[in-house]
Design a protein around this motif. Structure first.
Motif, PDB file in Angstrom:
ATOM      1  N   GLU A 158       0.836  -1.207   0.000  1.00 12.30           N
ATOM      2  CA  GLU A 158       0.000   0.000   0.000  1.00 12.30           C
ATOM      3  C   GLU A 158       0.870   1.256   0.000  1.00 12.30           C
ATOM      4  O   GLU A 158       0.579   2.229  -0.719  1.00 12.30           O
ATOM      5  CB  GLU A 158      -0.917   0.005   1.227  1.00 12.30           C
ATOM      6  CG  GLU A 158      -2.045  -1.024   1.170  1.00 12.30           C
ATOM      7  CD  GLU A 158      -2.855  -1.046   2.458  1.00 12.30           C
ATOM      8  OE1 GLU A 158      -2.667  -0.113   3.288  1.00 12.30           O
ATOM      9  OE2 GLU A 158      -3.658  -1.969   2.650  1.00 12.30           O
ATOM     10  N   ASN A 161       2.541   1.678  -3.315  1.00 14.95           N
ATOM     11  CA  ASN A 161       1.549   2.156  -4.291  1.00 14.95           C
ATOM     12  C   ASN A 161       1.392   3.670  -4.249  1.00 14.95           C
ATOM     13  O   ASN A 161       1.124   4.309  -5.272  1.00 14.95           O
ATOM     14  CB  ASN A 161       0.199   1.492  -4.036  1.00 14.95           C
ATOM     15  CG  ASN A 161      -0.063   0.336  -4.999  1.00 14.95           C
ATOM     16  OD1 ASN A 161       0.271   0.431  -6.183  1.00 14.95           O
ATOM     17  ND2 ASN A 161      -0.639  -0.739  -4.499  1.00 14.95           N
ATOM     18  N   LYS A 162       1.542   4.232  -3.053  1.00 15.38           N
ATOM     19  CA  LYS A 162       1.374   5.674  -2.885  1.00 15.38           C
ATOM     20  C   LYS A 162       2.439   6.466  -3.642  1.00 15.38           C
ATOM     21  O   LYS A 162       2.254   7.670  -3.890  1.00 15.38           O
ATOM     22  CB  LYS A 162       1.407   6.044  -1.400  1.00 15.38           C
ATOM     23  CG  LYS A 162       0.208   5.536  -0.610  1.00 15.38           C
ATOM     24  CD  LYS A 162       0.345   5.886   0.864  1.00 15.38           C
ATOM     25  CE  LYS A 162      -0.821   5.322   1.679  1.00 15.38           C
ATOM     26  NZ  LYS A 162      -0.677   5.621   3.135  1.00 15.38           N
ATOM     27  N   THR A 163       3.544   5.824  -3.996  1.00 18.01           N
ATOM     28  CA  THR A 163       4.589   6.539  -4.735  1.00 18.01           C
ATOM     29  C   THR A 163       4.199   6.754  -6.193  1.00 18.01           C
ATOM     30  O   THR A 163       4.820   7.552  -6.894  1.00 18.01           O
ATOM     31  CB  THR A 163       5.924   5.760  -4.692  1.00 18.01           C
ATOM     32  OG1 THR A 163       5.786   4.511  -5.399  1.00 18.01           O
ATOM     33  CG2 THR A 163       6.347   5.490  -3.256  1.00 18.01           C
ATOM     34  N   LYS A 164       3.188   5.996  -6.665  1.00 21.00           N
ATOM     35  CA  LYS A 164       2.649   6.156  -8.028  1.00 21.00           C
ATOM     36  C   LYS A 164       3.735   6.099  -9.109  1.00 21.00           C
ATOM     37  O   LYS A 164       3.730   6.880 -10.070  1.00 21.00           O
ATOM     38  CB  LYS A 164       1.867   7.461  -8.142  1.00 21.00           C
ATOM     39  CG  LYS A 164       0.666   7.533  -7.201  1.00 21.00           C
ATOM     40  CD  LYS A 164      -0.144   8.774  -7.442  1.00 21.00           C
ATOM     41  CE  LYS A 164      -1.318   8.869  -6.461  1.00 21.00           C
ATOM     42  NZ  LYS A 164      -2.238   7.728  -6.565  1.00 21.00           N
ATOM     43  N   GLY A 165       4.693   5.209  -8.915  1.00 21.16           N
ATOM     44  CA  GLY A 165       5.721   5.009  -9.929  1.00 21.16           C
ATOM     45  C   GLY A 165       6.803   6.062  -9.960  1.00 21.16           C
ATOM     46  O   GLY A 165       7.654   6.061 -10.859  1.00 21.16           O
ATOM     47  N   THR A 166       6.788   7.001  -8.988  1.00 19.83           N
ATOM     48  CA  THR A 166       7.817   8.048  -8.942  1.00 19.83           C
ATOM     49  C   THR A 166       8.994   7.568  -8.097  1.00 19.83           C
ATOM     50  O   THR A 166       8.861   6.663  -7.265  1.00 19.83           O
ATOM     51  CB  THR A 166       7.247   9.343  -8.348  1.00 19.83           C
ATOM     52  OG1 THR A 166       6.764   9.087  -7.013  1.00 19.83           O
ATOM     53  CG2 THR A 166       6.092   9.867  -9.202  1.00 19.83           C
ATOM     54  N   PHE A 401       5.122  -5.382  -8.521  1.00 23.32           N
ATOM     55  CA  PHE A 401       5.805  -4.251  -9.149  1.00 23.32           C
ATOM     56  C   PHE A 401       7.016  -4.701  -9.972  1.00 23.32           C
ATOM     57  O   PHE A 401       7.656  -5.702  -9.655  1.00 23.32           O
ATOM     58  CB  PHE A 401       6.305  -3.254  -8.088  1.00 23.32           C
ATOM     59  CG  PHE A 401       5.228  -2.673  -7.227  1.00 23.32           C
ATOM     60  CD1 PHE A 401       4.467  -1.605  -7.664  1.00 23.32           C
ATOM     61  CD2 PHE A 401       4.969  -3.204  -5.969  1.00 23.32           C
ATOM     62  CE1 PHE A 401       3.471  -1.062  -6.861  1.00 23.32           C
ATOM     63  CE2 PHE A 401       3.982  -2.678  -5.154  1.00 23.32           C
ATOM     64  CZ  PHE A 401       3.221  -1.601  -5.602  1.00 23.32           C
ATOM     65  N   CYS A 431      12.024   3.300  -8.937  1.00 22.37           N
ATOM     66  CA  CYS A 431      10.617   3.474  -9.279  1.00 22.37           C
ATOM     67  C   CYS A 431       9.954   2.099  -9.280  1.00 22.37           C
ATOM     68  O   CYS A 431      10.481   1.156  -9.873  1.00 22.37           O
ATOM     69  CB  CYS A 431      10.465   4.109 -10.659  1.00 22.37           C
ATOM     70  SG  CYS A 431      11.135   5.779 -10.783  1.00 22.37           S
ATOM     71  N   VAL A 433       6.947   0.245 -10.621  1.00 19.80           N
ATOM     72  CA  VAL A 433       5.872   0.356 -11.602  1.00 19.80           C
ATOM     73  C   VAL A 433       4.909  -0.826 -11.442  1.00 19.80           C
ATOM     74  O   VAL A 433       5.321  -1.987 -11.522  1.00 19.80           O
ATOM     75  CB  VAL A 433       6.452   0.352 -13.033  1.00 19.80           C
ATOM     76  CG1 VAL A 433       5.337   0.475 -14.062  1.00 19.80           C
ATOM     77  CG2 VAL A 433       7.477   1.473 -13.199  1.00 19.80           C
ATOM     78  N   PRO A 434       3.620  -0.547 -11.186  1.00 21.05           N
ATOM     79  CA  PRO A 434       2.659  -1.659 -11.013  1.00 21.05           C
ATOM     80  C   PRO A 434       2.628  -2.562 -12.243  1.00 21.05           C
ATOM     81  O   PRO A 434       2.666  -2.083 -13.378  1.00 21.05           O
ATOM     82  CB  PRO A 434       1.314  -0.937 -10.808  1.00 21.05           C
ATOM     83  CG  PRO A 434       1.695   0.412 -10.298  1.00 21.05           C
ATOM     84  CD  PRO A 434       2.984   0.757 -10.968  1.00 21.05           C
TER      85      PRO A 434
END
Length: 435
Positions: A158, A161-166, A401, A431, A433-434
């Motif tokens: 969770e 996930n909050k990093t949104k790929g950054t 990820f 990074c 990435v989902p």
């Protein structure tokens, strides 16, 4: 007069060096202490032993003096064991003679000889037995511990996930996740990653680990027992140190290596998809069907050699070892990196290669040289928990990820920032990435 005074000082230094050399020659050789470089007065071999990379220094000294040799750190002689056969002979075959913990300034200052890591004799035996039985009662080696790890991994996902790929530094999140597993075992609850008390505990553990580079009941009817409150609190903190920083650092280093070698990451993900799929989380039972992932996890621990020198041991009496005699109280350094990087067992040991733990047919290959948790009576009591956590966390992260570097692969540095007591990965970002 000044020239005369300077000459006198030089003469005294020369005389001191001669006496030191003569004493060293008299103490070393067959039937005496193992050989080693001649020490200087007061400082010993400090000029030859590089504090920032002692394992490399000991490698070079072993080539000259053999697998058992002596160095002087200041006034104190230290016997170095450098090779699988001598490390195994001391820690496993002759465990009783080499089980005592050697001196460590950080342990003496912080713990006053209390707890599991730095204590000795009957006190250490009592505390170790108590810790192991208590951990078993709390679920060590049972499914309940696995469920705690899986639950915490969900919270970790969770947060990622909050990093949104950054880009982000995984250090804090991994430390929180691993520490929360210990919290759930010892305290029966986990903590939010922003809880102030939890963050203070994390900060203290991190500081101690860097420096090393290292209400439970009293039994009132036994006033001399090891089970007094201060000792039990210290032992609890030992479990946090041993069970948090070492494991989270291993996972953090592992993610860095997977960034550096994306093809290895892809092969792990292919195996996860084939064996586990996406509808459920990985479990320990999957490990038997995931030889490549298991090999990668082992290779991470082998390659990084997290605690290259192990923690120091000592001999509790004059001990004949091979053709030498080690005096009572002498500090012993069993060099774990010399075992984990043995070129005969692991070809090209300085290369990250999961093939070191794979047979030609792709099945997992065990190795007696795999001892990142040390060996013998002082082996890490949390080895089972740590191995479970490392496997599940790596597999769970890669299931969800794909890890991408924020710099070119050629610029991605995997050289440890500290190579003394512990090998810590350099600071980096990634990074996630989902998938």
């Amino acid at each position: 007069m000044e020239l005369l005074g300077a000459a006198t000082v030089v003469l005294l230094i020369c005389i001191a060096c001669l006496f030191s050399f003569a004493a060293w020659r008299g103490r070393s050789g067959k039937g005496k202490m193992p050989p080693g470089p001649a020490p200087l007065p007061i400082i010993g071999n400090v000029l030859q032993v590089k504090p920032k990379n002692m394992s490399e220094t000991f490698q070079k000294l072993s080539e000259e003096y053999g697998p058992v040799f002596t160095v002087h750190l200041g006034f104190d002689p230290v016997v170095v064991l450098h090779r699988h056969d001598v490390v195994k002979e001391a820690l496993v075959d002759r465990a009783d003679e080499f089980a005592a913990r050697g001196p460590m300034p950080i342990g003496d200052r912080a713990n006053n000889g209390l707890g599991i890591i730095f204590s000795n004799n009957e006190e250490w035996l009592q505390l170790r037995r108590f810790a192991l039985s208590t951990l078993r009662n709390f679920g060590m080696g049972k499914r309940s511990i696995e469920e705690r790890i899986q639950e915490e991994s969900e919270h970790l996902l969770e947060e990622i996930n909050k990093t949104k790929g950054t880009p982000f530094d995984p250090t804090f999140l991994l430390s929180c996740a691993v520490s929360n597993v210990i919290c759930s075992i010892v305290f029966g609850r986990r903590y939010d990653y922003k809880d102030k008390k939890f963050l203070a505990l994390m900060n203290n553990m991190n500081n101690i680990f860097q420096m090393m580079n290292s209400k439970w009941g009293q039994e009132k009817e036994k006033p001399n027992s090891s089970f007094h409150m201060k000792n039990l609190i210290t032992s609890t903190f030992d479990l946090f140190i041993a069970g948090t920083e070492t494991t989270s650092t291993t996972v953090r280093f592992g993610l860095l290596l997977l960034l550096k070698y994306p093809k290895i990451q892809e092969k792990v993900q292919e195996e996860i998809d084939r064996v586990v799929g996406r509808s459920r989380k990985p479990c320990v039972a999957d490990r038997a069907q995931m030889p490549y992932t298991d090999a990668v996890v082992h290779e991470i621990q082998r390659f990084i050699s997290l605690i290259p020198l192990a923690l120091p041991h000592t001999v509790s009496k004059d001990t004949r070892f091979r053709e030498y005699v080690i005096p009572k109280g002498t500090t012993i350094f069993p060099i774990l990196s010399s075992v984990l990087h043995d070129s005969k067992e692991f070809p090209n040991p300085n290369e990250f290669n999961p093939g070191h733990f794979l047979n030609e047919n792709g099945t997992f290959k065990k190795s007696d040289f795999f001892m990142p948790f040390s060996a013998g009576k002082r082996i890490c009591p949390g080895e089972g928990l740590a191995r479970m956590e490392i496997f599940l966390l790596v597999a769970t992260i890669l299931q969800s990820f794909t890890l991408k570097p924020v710099v070119d692969l050629q610029e991605l540095n995997v050289t440890p920032t500290l190579s003394g007591t512990s090998n810590v990965p350099p600071v980096y970002q990634l990074c996630a990435v989902p998938r």
